[in-house]
Design an enzyme around this catalytic site. Sequence first.
Site, PDB file in Angstrom:
ATOM      1  N   ARG A  82     -21.105  -8.375 -25.693  1.00 35.54           N
ATOM      2  CA  ARG A  82     -20.592  -7.107 -24.872  1.00 35.54           C
ATOM      3  C   ARG A  82     -20.170  -7.113 -23.486  1.00 35.54           C
ATOM      4  NH1 ARG A  82     -18.186  -3.488 -22.453  1.00 35.54           N
ATOM      5  NH2 ARG A  82     -17.392  -1.707 -22.986  1.00 35.54           N
ATOM      6  N   GLU A  90     -10.239   0.716 -26.802  1.00 37.55           N
ATOM      7  CA  GLU A  90     -10.036   0.947 -28.233  1.00 37.55           C
ATOM      8  C   GLU A  90      -9.423   0.274 -29.258  1.00 37.55           C
ATOM      9  OE1 GLU A  90     -13.442   0.851 -29.491  1.00 37.55           O
ATOM     10  OE2 GLU A  90     -13.708   1.978 -27.377  1.00 37.55           O
ATOM     11  N   ARG A 149     -26.276  -5.302 -28.732  1.00 32.05           N
ATOM     12  CA  ARG A 149     -25.459  -6.404 -28.624  1.00 32.05           C
ATOM     13  C   ARG A 149     -26.347  -6.695 -26.682  1.00 32.05           C
ATOM     14  NH1 ARG A 149     -19.766  -3.355 -28.429  1.00 32.05           N
ATOM     15  NH2 ARG A 149     -20.746  -2.162 -27.448  1.00 32.05           N
TER      16      ARG A 149
END
Length: 333
Positions: A82, A90, A149
């Site tokens: 990330r 998004e 992540r």
Amino acid sequence: MSGARAVALCLLLVLAGCGGGPVATDGEGRMPTDTAATPSTAIDAPPSATPKPDGIEVEVIDVVDGDTIDVRYPNGSEDTVRLLGVDTPEVHAENDPAEFPGVPETDAGRNCLREWGERASQHAKEELMGETVTLSFDENEPRRGYYGRLLAYVHVDGDSFNYGLLTAGLARRYDSSNFQYRERYGTAEGIARGTDTGLWGACATDDPRTATETAIPIADGGPPLWISEIHADAAGDDRENLDDEYVTFGNAGNETLDLSGWTVSDEADHTYTFPDGTAIEPNGTLTLYTGSGDDGDGELYWGQGSPVWNNGGDTVIVRNESGDVVIEREYDG
């Protein structure tokens, strides 16, 4: 267990690198076969990943969206990264326009953000897919986020891909973080917003446009001048408070920007010419007031006897000494 056997076992554990934690595997329960040196500081990645002076080299094997990628380490294990400090719209979930200043909380605003999320994803695919990139980390942030992540900066040929998303108007600064480059990233977002670059020109408007109807930003390769604030509505009666009507300019470049002979005008063609010697230092600002006063310390006075900038909306036009338009910025009342 005898004392000699205990000491021998302890020594064996230390030599095996197991003192203080489990043996690292390649992500599928197997011991890594690459025996490259491990970094001196924890990176929460397979210890077989070769550390570089500025981070760890990995191969990008998939792009999840504009700010999330899948990578492969030299030992063959894989991870999800990330990107630190940025947030693109998004594409796999609903967008919240409230997260992007100026974008209306309407279906048009959400649809516009979705289109720019797709554009950010496509940009990431074009720039990163199949490439060997360098990951670096932030001393103020954990190595992994809430979803497990890896949190990292991605560098391509020495350039920060994270930072580039902001300057291209493809992302906002991620504010729920204390990463060490917050101020720099905030300035980059401010410049993109101030020049209507990318999603800001398309979505941060009362009438959001599609991704192909982009507002005109500063010309590519042009001077790094930007408008940081337009204060058209002075307190009280504008005519009695001309020094509270102003426009502030900023220099986003790394060198001093000479504005000698440049002009600022409005839709009615009121024109101000910057005096010789007018300049803005890197990351500095310069404010042009409509009224009268003494120039200096980043302040200039137009000397007008009445308001220039319409409270209900106008256009700030900046031209260089050759008469070429550098900025054309509209604003609403």
